[in-house]
Every structure is written in C-alpha cells, then in structure tokens.
Design an enzyme around this catalytic site. Structure first.
Site, PDB file in Angstrom:
ATOM      1  N   LYS A 142       0.832  -1.212   0.000  1.00 54.59           N
ATOM      2  CA  LYS A 142       0.000   0.000   0.000  1.00 54.59           C
ATOM      3  C   LYS A 142       0.865   1.260   0.000  1.00 54.59           C
ATOM      4  CE  LYS A 142      -1.996   1.744   3.615  1.00 54.59           C
ATOM      5  NZ  LYS A 142      -2.806   2.005   4.809  1.00 54.59           N
ATOM      6  N   HIS A 162     -10.563   0.687   3.472  1.00 54.19           N
ATOM      7  CA  HIS A 162     -11.820   1.095   2.841  1.00 54.19           C
ATOM      8  C   HIS A 162     -11.920   0.559   1.408  1.00 54.19           C
ATOM      9  CE1 HIS A 162     -12.903   3.753   6.103  1.00 54.19           C
ATOM     10  NE2 HIS A 162     -11.762   4.409   5.985  1.00 54.19           N
TER      11      HIS A 162
END
Ligand code: SF4
Length: 241
Positions: A142, A162
């Site tokens: 990420k 999310h």
C-alpha cells in the site's frame, strides 16, 4: 510479465456510479517520491492532521533527507513525535534513507537522495517501480502504491481498508482476495486514468456510506451494483486473480 484484463461492464458501472455520486477527483502530484514515502510512513496508524504536523516538523528541523539520515535517531523521533509511534517510525525512515544511500554508493552516484529515488523510479515501469519500492525496509504494497499514485500520478492503486472492503462488497474482487493481492488485480484491470478517481471515491464511499459496521445500504447510490446485498453475483463479477 502479467496479462492485462479488460475492465468488465460491472467495473465500469461501479466506476461511473461513484463518479456520479462523489465527483471526479483530480490528482495533484508533486513529483517528490521521497517526500511522499516519508510522509506515507508517518501517516501509518495516525490521522492526516497528526502526520502532516509531524512531516512539517521533520523538514523544519532537518532541511535535507541527508540530515535526517545522519541525525541521532532520538532527535528524529522528537521531531515526529506528534505523528505517534515516533520510536518506530524514526528508525524506519532512517533505514529507508540509509538503504537508498547504500544503493547509490554501489552505483557510484552523487545525486541527492531525493533525486536518486526519482531517477530509480523513472527508469522502471509502474509495476517494476512498485516492486522496487517494496524492497526498501518497511515499505509494503500500500505504501509503495501511495507513493506512485499520489506523488507521481502513476497507475498504481493503493488498497487500504476502505478500498478493500468496498471492493469486496461491490463484487469487484473475490471474498478471498487479500488486500495485497488486490493491488496486483487492480494493476491489470484498471485503465490508468481510472486509478486515482476510483481510489479516492471508494474511500469516500467507505467513509460516508459503506461503513465497516452497519453500512447504510438503504441510501446507497451503488445498491444496484452491490454483491453484498445480492444485486450482482460476485462469482460472475469479481476478479479473483
Ligand atoms: S449497498 Fe450497502 S454494502 Fe453495498 S456498497 Fe452500498 S452501502 Fe456498501
């Protein structure tokens, strides 16, 4: 080399519905991947406000990354204290800076660390740049994707909690696909110009409506495209590898 997939009709509908609901965000890359990398490390497990404050304090205290690298670790930790986990993040940042220094020395280069990382990323494809960033200490999938997308506007989709949750509920990725694997899937299926808007809008959707607990399905603009409520069948729509 990975095989490119064509975005499905379902993915296109989700993309368009998100744009209709939340608008089309536009990226503003600053072409500073090393600043972005340090900023992303600082942002782990804290709010944007706190990490932004820590970043500003860091670059005020140490105007160059070389100074951050060479400073006593406790002084770096003091400078980033407002970002939380300072005693973990300070050595992590210095490890990254020292690793870049070592790499450049092997190549007998003389650039600033900032310019060196920019050069290394520029000479690689996006997929290669993502893999390269992940070789740096403490840099996960990420973080690597955040640097490429936010700072360089390259087509690398960061998959945070999310994005991962909403992607699964919307039947874009299969229920057993990990967040790490989702990075690889999105790299193959997304048109490059969709990456930033989709990332931002999935986060907005996750924060505003598709909460982890008690999603507000009754007022959801994506209801007709959602596998979680049964509007679509994830076995037909989801990418799984
Ligand atoms: S219908 Fe519910 S679960 Fe599906 S995307 Fe909307 S809020 Fe999330």
């Amino acid at each position: 080399m990975t095989t490119s997939l064509i975005p499905t009709v379902h993915l296109a509908r989700v993309y368009e519905a998100l744009i209709a609901a939340y608008g089309e965000p536009v990226n503003q890359p600053d072409n500073d991947p090393l600043g972005g990398l340090v900023g992303t490390i600082l942002s782990q497990h804290t709010s944007d406000i706190n990490s932004g404050r820590a970043y500003q304090q860091l670059i005020t205290t140490f105007p160059t990354w070389e100074e951050v690298r060479d400073a006593p670790t406790y002084l770096v930790a003091d400078a980033i204290r407002s970002g939380g986990l300072a005693n973990v993040k300070a050595p992590r940042i210095q490890d990254v800076l020292q690793t870049l220094t070592d790499q450049q020395q092997i190549q007998e280069g003389t650039q600033t660390l900032s310019a060196y990382l920019s050069t290394e990323l520029a000479k690689r494809t996006t997929e290669e740049a993502w893999a390269y960033l992940r070789t740096l200490p403490g840099v996960g999938p990420k973080t690597a994707a955040c640097v490429l997308m936010f700072n360089l506007d390259r087509a690398s989709m960061p998959v945070d909690t999310h994005v991962w949750r909403t992607s699964q509920r919307l039947g874009l990725i299969g229920p057993k696909v990990s967040a790490d694997k989702a990075h690889l899937i999105y790299a193959r299926v997304l048109p490059p110009e969709w990456v930033y808007p989709l990332h931002v809008n999935l986060i907005t959707h996750g924060r505003k409506i598709c909460h982890a607990q008690r999603p507000e399905c009754s007022r959801c603009p994506l209801y007709s495209e959602c596998a979680y409520v049964g509007s679509v069948n994830a076995q037909e729509t989801a990418f799984s590898g």
